[in-house]
Design an enzyme around this catalytic site. Sequence first.
Site, PDB file in Angstrom:
ATOM      1  N   PRO A   1      11.882  -9.617   7.625  1.00 29.90           N
ATOM      2  CA  PRO A   1      11.432 -11.002   7.766  1.00 29.90           C
ATOM      3  C   PRO A   1      11.157 -11.582   6.371  1.00 29.90           C
ATOM      4  O   PRO A   1      10.184 -11.216   5.721  1.00 29.90           O
ATOM      5  CB  PRO A   1      10.147 -10.884   8.589  1.00 29.90           C
ATOM      6  CG  PRO A   1       9.714  -9.470   8.460  1.00 29.90           C
ATOM      7  CD  PRO A   1      10.860  -8.645   7.998  1.00 29.90           C
TER       8      PRO A   1
ATOM      9  N   ASP B   1       9.232  -9.264   1.639  1.00 30.74           N
ATOM     10  CA  ASP B   1       9.293  -8.731   3.004  1.00 30.74           C
ATOM     11  C   ASP B   1       7.925  -8.964   3.637  1.00 30.74           C
ATOM     12  O   ASP B   1       6.935  -8.351   3.249  1.00 30.74           O
ATOM     13  CB  ASP B   1       9.613  -7.231   2.935  1.00 30.74           C
ATOM     14  CG  ASP B   1       9.801  -6.609   4.308  1.00 30.74           C
ATOM     15  OD1 ASP B   1       9.251  -7.169   5.291  1.00 30.74           O
ATOM     16  OD2 ASP B   1      10.474  -5.569   4.399  1.00 30.74           O
ATOM     17  N   HIS B   2       7.886  -9.870   4.589  1.00 29.16           N
ATOM     18  CA  HIS B   2       6.596 -10.279   5.141  1.00 29.16           C
ATOM     19  C   HIS B   2       5.922  -9.169   5.937  1.00 29.16           C
ATOM     20  O   HIS B   2       4.733  -9.237   6.238  1.00 29.16           O
ATOM     21  CB  HIS B   2       6.759 -11.537   6.004  1.00 29.16           C
ATOM     22  CG  HIS B   2       5.582 -12.464   5.939  1.00 29.16           C
ATOM     23  ND1 HIS B   2       4.287 -12.017   5.832  1.00 29.16           N
ATOM     24  CD2 HIS B   2       5.508 -13.829   5.934  1.00 29.16           C
ATOM     25  CE1 HIS B   2       3.472 -13.055   5.790  1.00 29.16           C
ATOM     26  NE2 HIS B   2       4.180 -14.164   5.830  1.00 29.16           N
ATOM     27  N   ARG B   3       6.658  -8.154   6.288  1.00 32.54           N
ATOM     28  CA  ARG B   3       6.027  -7.041   7.003  1.00 32.54           C
ATOM     29  C   ARG B   3       4.990  -6.385   6.109  1.00 32.54           C
ATOM     30  O   ARG B   3       3.987  -5.853   6.568  1.00 32.54           O
ATOM     31  CB  ARG B   3       7.083  -5.993   7.393  1.00 32.54           C
ATOM     32  CG  ARG B   3       8.067  -6.484   8.437  1.00 32.54           C
ATOM     33  CD  ARG B   3       9.108  -5.427   8.736  1.00 32.54           C
ATOM     34  NE  ARG B   3       9.860  -5.049   7.529  1.00 32.54           N
ATOM     35  CZ  ARG B   3      10.706  -4.039   7.474  1.00 32.54           C
ATOM     36  NH1 ARG B   3      10.915  -3.289   8.529  1.00 32.54           N
ATOM     37  NH2 ARG B   3      11.357  -3.764   6.353  1.00 32.54           N
TER      38      ARG B   3
END
Lengths: 556, 480
Positions: free
Chosen positions: A348, A525-527
């Site tokens: 994401p 990476d939004h994770r």
Amino acid sequence: MAFDLKLPELGEGVTEGELIKWLVKPGDTVKADQSVAEIMTDKATVEVPTTRSGVIKELKFKAGEVIKVESTILTLEESGGAIKSTTPTAPAAKPAAAPPTNGHAFNPPTTTVSANGAAGGTFELKLPELGEGVTEGELIKWLVKPGDTVKPDQSIAEIMTDKATVEVPTSKGGTVKELKFKAGDVVKVESVLLTLSTDGGSTAVKTAPASQATTAPQKVHASQPERSMAAAASTTAATSTTFYPPVMDSKVLATPSTRRLAREMQIDINGVSGTGLAGRVTREDILKQLDSVSISARGPATSTTNGSISFPKPGYSSNMANAEERVALKGIRKKIAENMQMAKHIIPHFTLMDEVDVTELVAFRESMKDVAEKAGTKITYLPLVMKALIATIREFPQFNASIDDQAQEIVYKKYFNLGFAADTPNGLVVPVIKGADQKSVLDLSKEILDLSKRARDNKLKIDEMKGATITITNIGSVGGTYATPIINHPEVAILGMYKIQDRLELTTEGKVISKKYMNFTITADHRLIDGAVAARFLKSFLGRIQKPALLMLDMH
Amino acid sequence: MQKFDVVVVGSGPGGYVAAIKCAQLGLNTAIIEKEKLGGVCLNVGCIPSKAMITAAHWLDKVEHGFPEMGIEVSKPKIDFKKMVAWKQSVCDKMSGGVSQLLKGNKVTIFAGTAEFVSSTQIEVQSTKGKEILETKYMILALGSRPIQIPGFEFDEKNIVSSTGALDLDAIPKRMVTIGGGYIGLEISSYMKKLGTEVTILEAADSLLAGVADPDCSQVVARKLKKSGVKVIHQAKAKTQKKTGNEYEITYELNGKMETLKADKILVTVGRRPNGDQPSLKKLGIQIDERGFVKVDAQRRTNVKTIFAIGDLCGQPMLAHKASHEGVMVAEIIKGVPRVFDVKTIPAVVFTDPEIASAGMLESEALAKGYKNLKVAKFPFAANGRAVSMMETDGFVKMIAAENDVLLGVHIVGPEASNLISEAVLAIEMGARLQDLALSIHPHPTLGETMMEAAEATLGHAIHIIQKPLHTPASAPTAVK
């Protein structure tokens, strides 16, 4: 004597390559190690050297043909020696070791007997496996307290996993000595939950490996195969017993040979949607999974493979076919396509953009020009940005990391390999500077120039394009204000740098002065990385760019 | 001390197959057997009982089939000693074959008793003395043994398990069989054909309860009754008393004590796994209260280098399941990623007629959530080959899901045991009824019943009259 030169292995998983051009022709005299042909593979274009000296007799392929590894590509007449056909060592990459299978190599694990088993001693009760894929659980409450006497199989704690809450029994009786965790703690499987002082009874204790901590938890899931529990002693790494559940309990339709194929490919057939009659999972359905698996398997060395991604493959047709040209999607373009699809699918993405006053940076670089020239190189902004980036990711280690989806772990990297996107006639290539933190700005400059040149000339070695921990894209050298780059999976961030622009500014004293500004983006990476963290990261990074002298503070 | 990669303990159809496969895969393999190679199956189980059943079958044909076919023979005489000797020769051939296969594959055979020392050591005690074997992996294939019930302890002469029943020295006049499971029924059927008066005491309401399709066991029950075997249901054997050469057996029926007399008592109330061998404890493996060694879907115990296969590791206790596990475990040791991954384990009962099944019973399919099952039977009486063999009892029953995927096949009738393999393949391949119906089955064979049963389940078998299952929608009429 005639000698057949065969196409050597070109890298892990590479089985064929396209002949770009011959570098020799029949009648030429060649020396050992002289390059004879350029071959393009999925990964790179490589020059294939001959292992023997002699006179070229015959070229077996034409440019444009696809050649399988181990095929004879040319014959030459050696000046002496025995007839022998050998495979030269790979020019670019050594053939990698066979990838480990999920299987159990024929080397038994060491089942060591825990010393805790000694008669009348202390027994450490470990958290047994709680179900397939469950690696930890939250301690809800203790059912015993220190000083309590417990019997074998008595429940001692309630543990909540993401599947169920289970009561964990003790496998031995004794007196509770110490509770190692508090309610609310997250306990990893195999951690010692509590210690018991066992009351003698050497016969029971001697039972040997594995039985100590082998307390069966309550059934977590009815259809779950009974798995070996905890096994205090055995090394789980060597004998991973994870496997997908058998099909007997599911409604999946697949022939026995297809089921076996799936297992060998480590694909859970129960989760594959079948395209066959009445929902049958066909052999093709499984092989399709392989395609998506191999994308990551062939990716950078640090890549983690995820077994179950299958991208749709829509066709394209139009009534304008006459005015269209079809070209095979192959080589570097195919690789780029696969990598981008994979990265976009898994990660994401989000991008944060900002501008910074680089007037000092520009001056700083100008001031170094002469020094660089004397050292036989020239300094661009890239090595300076690299230094600022390294200093910033030391402060924010989550930007120099990977997510191992399979193991559900975050991998923080203590080394700094910087990739930089290079535009080449063949497409995007990302050369990697290994151990960039250990290199001086001058060294970096030289290496960047060298790698860029060889990238354009298609001469990079596969190793030189692997193992980046974070990447910089310098699209600004071409143009554009801002971009939203795609992260080079399994990395978790990519820094974008853009055009330097002049700007007039009004000072507080009312004077008009000229400033230089540059735009940067950080895509993350939004994770793993929250928006606010990325904002702080960018702020810290831009601070260093704005005041390059600050980089001195990071020197060591 | 000899060192091996794998030591297999027990040489039944699980153990010997595992050993051969291990050896084929290049592992240095040993096998330990305390009795005869081949285990219960080859020596005192499957094979000898089939020999006796075959002998009794031909005798029955001579007596009851030949006259109708126009063959007249004088009353057949039975040389029982010779019959038993022939049965023994069958077993010896099979056991000898196992020995040759093991040797040919370079498996080291130890004839002796295994005492487990640790998870890597086994002591073999044989006539030659004691020897310690060191091994990286162990495959336990210890098998099972008949369950004994209090008051009826086996002497294997008069009160016998299947082992003793297969080795009698004369045909008894009267025999009581306690337990109407498949072993009890197989032996009772052939003993009756040989001339013994047989009474079966069964605790449940029906024979083969919970094991076979109820429609199938009913056919067998009817034929048993017709042949003169007496079956007493809901009867619980209590005690026995020996007077002279005769036993008086007391059993409870509807709360009342009844007695009956017999010369031999056959106790076939089930088998129990040999997981209670004391030295097994030294391995550190988990064994449940019934004596089954606990294993995962790879048949691996909690000690990761020790595997258990066959009857020892769980139901169903069937030789073919054990063999499949044996091959699988050998491959797992070699590093192949496998688990026990079959859709069905077929079961066969060699009664008269035979029962065979693969896949689910109707009740099982419903329990798994399948709705609107398609179920139909095709009788052997409508099959030319069956009629010409004078074997018309029974049928092929098929159960399919709403989408026509075959879920279960239950056969009672001639050669059911041989016919079922087609059903196993069909189920494993995920076949639909049409796949069976559209495959040409040769005529005239019993196998045609499989094709016809599939047609019947679809609602349109040729050789039986069926009410149409669905009436075709009437053709649309043109509207003005």
